[in-house]
Design a protein around this motif. Structure first.
Motif, PDB file in Angstrom:
ATOM      1  N   ASP A   1     -60.149  57.139  72.923  1.00 30.38           N
ATOM      2  CA  ASP A   1     -59.786  58.408  73.559  1.00 30.38           C
ATOM      3  C   ASP A   1     -58.663  59.101  72.791  1.00 30.38           C
ATOM      4  O   ASP A   1     -58.682  60.323  72.594  1.00 30.38           O
ATOM      5  CB  ASP A   1     -59.345  58.170  75.003  1.00 30.38           C
ATOM      6  CG  ASP A   1     -60.514  57.819  75.918  1.00 30.38           C
ATOM      7  OD1 ASP A   1     -61.664  58.091  75.517  1.00 30.38           O
ATOM      8  OD2 ASP A   1     -60.264  57.279  77.012  1.00 30.38           O
ATOM      9  N   LEU A   2     -57.665  58.332  72.347  1.00 36.68           N
ATOM     10  CA  LEU A   2     -56.544  58.913  71.613  1.00 36.68           C
ATOM     11  C   LEU A   2     -57.011  59.537  70.299  1.00 36.68           C
ATOM     12  O   LEU A   2     -56.553  60.617  69.915  1.00 36.68           O
ATOM     13  CB  LEU A   2     -55.493  57.845  71.338  1.00 36.68           C
ATOM     14  CG  LEU A   2     -54.732  57.293  72.550  1.00 36.68           C
ATOM     15  CD1 LEU A   2     -53.772  56.190  72.126  1.00 36.68           C
ATOM     16  CD2 LEU A   2     -53.977  58.392  73.277  1.00 36.68           C
ATOM     17  N   GLU A   3     -57.927  58.856  69.629  1.00 37.76           N
ATOM     18  CA  GLU A   3     -58.435  59.387  68.359  1.00 37.76           C
ATOM     19  C   GLU A   3     -59.289  60.631  68.590  1.00 37.76           C
ATOM     20  O   GLU A   3     -59.193  61.602  67.840  1.00 37.76           O
ATOM     21  CB  GLU A   3     -59.250  58.306  67.649  1.00 37.76           C
ATOM     22  CG  GLU A   3     -58.407  57.136  67.145  1.00 37.76           C
ATOM     23  CD  GLU A   3     -59.254  56.052  66.523  1.00 37.76           C
ATOM     24  OE1 GLU A   3     -60.498  56.234  66.435  1.00 37.76           O
ATOM     25  OE2 GLU A   3     -58.696  55.011  66.127  1.00 37.76           O
ATOM     26  N   THR A   4     -60.115  60.606  69.631  1.00 35.06           N
ATOM     27  CA  THR A   4     -60.971  61.763  69.932  1.00 35.06           C
ATOM     28  C   THR A   4     -60.139  62.999  70.261  1.00 35.06           C
ATOM     29  O   THR A   4     -60.472  64.116  69.861  1.00 35.06           O
ATOM     30  CB  THR A   4     -61.904  61.443  71.108  1.00 35.06           C
ATOM     31  OG1 THR A   4     -62.713  60.313  70.776  1.00 35.06           O
ATOM     32  CG2 THR A   4     -62.800  62.630  71.435  1.00 35.06           C
ATOM     33  N   LEU A   5     -59.049  62.787  70.995  1.00 36.93           N
ATOM     34  CA  LEU A   5     -58.179  63.894  71.408  1.00 36.93           C
ATOM     35  C   LEU A   5     -57.120  64.238  70.363  1.00 36.93           C
ATOM     36  O   LEU A   5     -56.304  65.139  70.594  1.00 36.93           O
ATOM     37  CB  LEU A   5     -57.491  63.535  72.731  1.00 36.93           C
ATOM     38  CG  LEU A   5     -58.407  63.310  73.933  1.00 36.93           C
ATOM     39  CD1 LEU A   5     -57.627  62.754  75.106  1.00 36.93           C
ATOM     40  CD2 LEU A   5     -59.101  64.608  74.321  1.00 36.93           C
ATOM     41  N   HIS A   6     -57.114  63.509  69.235  1.00 40.02           N
ATOM     42  CA  HIS A   6     -56.086  63.693  68.195  1.00 40.02           C
ATOM     43  C   HIS A   6     -54.693  63.526  68.790  1.00 40.02           C
ATOM     44  O   HIS A   6     -53.735  64.194  68.382  1.00 40.02           O
ATOM     45  CB  HIS A   6     -56.208  65.075  67.541  1.00 40.02           C
ATOM     46  CG  HIS A   6     -57.562  65.348  66.963  1.00 40.02           C
ATOM     47  ND1 HIS A   6     -58.038  64.730  65.818  1.00 40.02           N
ATOM     48  CD2 HIS A   6     -58.566  66.159  67.386  1.00 40.02           C
ATOM     49  CE1 HIS A   6     -59.256  65.151  65.556  1.00 40.02           C
ATOM     50  NE2 HIS A   6     -59.602  66.020  66.486  1.00 40.02           N
ATOM     51  N   ALA A   7     -54.590  62.633  69.770  1.00 44.15           N
ATOM     52  CA  ALA A   7     -53.334  62.455  70.490  1.00 44.15           C
ATOM     53  C   ALA A   7     -52.261  61.759  69.668  1.00 44.15           C
ATOM     54  O   ALA A   7     -51.087  61.783  70.036  1.00 44.15           O
ATOM     55  CB  ALA A   7     -53.587  61.651  71.774  1.00 44.15           C
ATOM     56  N   LEU A   8     -52.653  61.126  68.551  1.00 44.63           N
ATOM     57  CA  LEU A   8     -51.677  60.438  67.713  1.00 44.63           C
ATOM     58  C   LEU A   8     -51.201  61.309  66.549  1.00 44.63           C
ATOM     59  O   LEU A   8     -50.403  60.869  65.729  1.00 44.63           O
ATOM     60  CB  LEU A   8     -52.279  59.137  67.172  1.00 44.63           C
ATOM     61  CG  LEU A   8     -52.710  58.123  68.241  1.00 44.63           C
ATOM     62  CD1 LEU A   8     -53.298  56.891  67.586  1.00 44.63           C
ATOM     63  CD2 LEU A   8     -51.535  57.751  69.132  1.00 44.63           C
ATOM     64  N   THR A   9     -51.679  62.539  66.497  1.00 47.00           N
ATOM     65  CA  THR A   9     -51.259  63.464  65.438  1.00 47.00           C
ATOM     66  C   THR A   9     -49.842  63.954  65.696  1.00 47.00           C
ATOM     67  O   THR A   9     -49.510  64.376  66.805  1.00 47.00           O
ATOM     68  CB  THR A   9     -52.209  64.678  65.380  1.00 47.00           C
ATOM     69  OG1 THR A   9     -53.545  64.231  65.189  1.00 47.00           O
ATOM     70  CG2 THR A   9     -51.812  65.626  64.259  1.00 47.00           C
ATOM     71  N   LEU A  10     -48.991  63.897  64.681  1.00 47.12           N
ATOM     72  CA  LEU A  10     -47.624  64.390  64.849  1.00 47.12           C
ATOM     73  C   LEU A  10     -47.649  65.885  65.147  1.00 47.12           C
ATOM     74  O   LEU A  10     -48.260  66.667  64.426  1.00 47.12           O
ATOM     75  CB  LEU A  10     -46.805  64.115  63.584  1.00 47.12           C
ATOM     76  CG  LEU A  10     -46.458  62.653  63.313  1.00 47.12           C
ATOM     77  CD1 LEU A  10     -45.687  62.530  62.005  1.00 47.12           C
ATOM     78  CD2 LEU A  10     -45.641  62.066  64.454  1.00 47.12           C
ATOM     79  N   GLU A  11     -46.962  66.263  66.219  1.00 42.37           N
ATOM     80  CA  GLU A  11     -47.060  67.637  66.691  1.00 42.37           C
ATOM     81  C   GLU A  11     -45.743  68.398  66.636  1.00 42.37           C
ATOM     82  O   GLU A  11     -45.729  69.615  66.527  1.00 42.37           O
ATOM     83  CB  GLU A  11     -47.584  67.632  68.135  1.00 42.37           C
ATOM     84  CG  GLU A  11     -48.029  68.981  68.657  1.00 42.37           C
ATOM     85  CD  GLU A  11     -49.354  69.433  68.074  1.00 42.37           C
ATOM     86  OE1 GLU A  11     -49.695  70.621  68.223  1.00 42.37           O
ATOM     87  OE2 GLU A  11     -50.056  68.595  67.474  1.00 42.37           O
ATOM     88  N   GLY A  12     -44.625  67.712  66.722  1.00 43.39           N
ATOM     89  CA  GLY A  12     -43.360  68.433  66.725  1.00 43.39           C
ATOM     90  C   GLY A  12     -42.174  67.504  66.588  1.00 43.39           C
ATOM     91  O   GLY A  12     -42.273  66.301  66.828  1.00 43.39           O
ATOM     92  N   VAL A  13     -41.032  68.077  66.214  1.00 43.11           N
ATOM     93  CA  VAL A  13     -39.791  67.324  66.032  1.00 43.11           C
ATOM     94  C   VAL A  13     -38.661  68.075  66.734  1.00 43.11           C
ATOM     95  O   VAL A  13     -38.518  69.286  66.568  1.00 43.11           O
ATOM     96  CB  VAL A  13     -39.437  67.149  64.540  1.00 43.11           C
ATOM     97  CG1 VAL A  13     -38.142  66.353  64.394  1.00 43.11           C
ATOM     98  CG2 VAL A  13     -40.572  66.477  63.795  1.00 43.11           C
TER      99      VAL A  13
END
Length: 260
Positions: A208-220
């Motif tokens: 699920d995390l990979e499908t949703l790109h939930a592990l992609t760095l999004e902000g700092v």
């Protein structure tokens, strides 16, 4: 807007990834009368977040305290669960997560003051300082009761302004729910190391995390306040996870890092 139609005035295009990576402007959305009772007032905080128009930011800004109220409401919107804890249990329990709120029986860790300087300040001192600020504010209102001043007083406040108004609300001790087993803003939930390990090792969750790109760095969060509140873990993924750059120590670890 699809999950929570009335969020941020009911006319916004904020995405779940922006919310979870702390880029929707929640850090500037504290109610002007944010106080101790607000920590238990989920419905009141939800009503405030539906009226306030958020201003998304390009960089992440850790939404201390307010994020928990938004997630609790989303638990109701997404899964029709009556409780944030029930939502987590229903969704992630089958993957191994054994999350729970402190039961108030004294056998589990609860939120405490972990800053030595803060521990030396008694609650009586904090309350006295708050009384002085309240009195000073009421005197100021008496001197200037213009329409513009009253309107300004109703505007939402950022984190530092909210702390300046009533720092007692942000005392870690306020995160403890006296009755136990209750939702409260700032209250840390409990989960065993085994449960967390089983959860993160779940193939279903990883898929699920990979499908949703939930592990992609999004902000700092580049602010000093964000670094302090997060313990230096200021990188956020699209799924709301804090990302850490772990490195070993010693000459062998240094050689390995240089090779990569």
């Amino acid at each position: 807007s699809q999950l929570w139609p009335n969020f941020s005035g009911g006319n916004c295009d904020i995405t779940l990834a922006e919310l979870l990576s702390h880029r929707v402007g929640l850090q500037d959305a504290f109610p002007p009368d944010f106080k101790q009772s607000s920590l238990d007032d989920l419905n009141g905080m939800v009503a405030h977040l539906e009226q306030d128009i958020l201003k998304p930011t390009e960089d992440s800004h850790y939404a201390y305290l307010l994020q928990s109220f938004v997630l609790a409401k989303l638990g109701s919107c997404i899964a029709e669960q009556d409780d944030f804890l029930h939502w987590l249990g229903a969704e992630l329990g089958p993957c191994g997560l054994d999350v729970a709120l402190p039961a108030g029986r004294g056998r589990e860790a609860s939120v405490c003051r972990d800053l030595p300087d803060l521990a030396r300040v008694s609650l009586q001192e904090v309350k006295a300082a708050r009384s002085r600020r309240t009195q000073k504010a009421s005197e100021g209102e008496g001197e200037d009761s213009s329409t513009s001043s009253r309107a300004k007083a109703r505007l939402p406040r950022n984190l530092l302004q909210a702390i300046a108004q009533d720092p007692l609300v942000f005392d870690p001790l306020q995160g403890n729910a006296g009755a136990g087993g209750l939702f409260r803003g700032g209250l840390s939930m409990c989960a065993s190391a085994r449960g967390l390990a089983e959860l993160m090792a779940s193939e279903e969750l990883q898929s699920d995390l990979e499908t949703l790109h939930a592990l992609t760095l999004e902000g700092v969060d580049k602010t000093a306040l964000g670094w302090f509140l997060t313990g230096g873990a200021t990188h956020w993924t699209a799924g709301g996870l804090q990302a850490l750059d772990l490195r070993g120590i010693g000459s062998r670890a240094l050689r390995g890092y240089q090779q990569t």
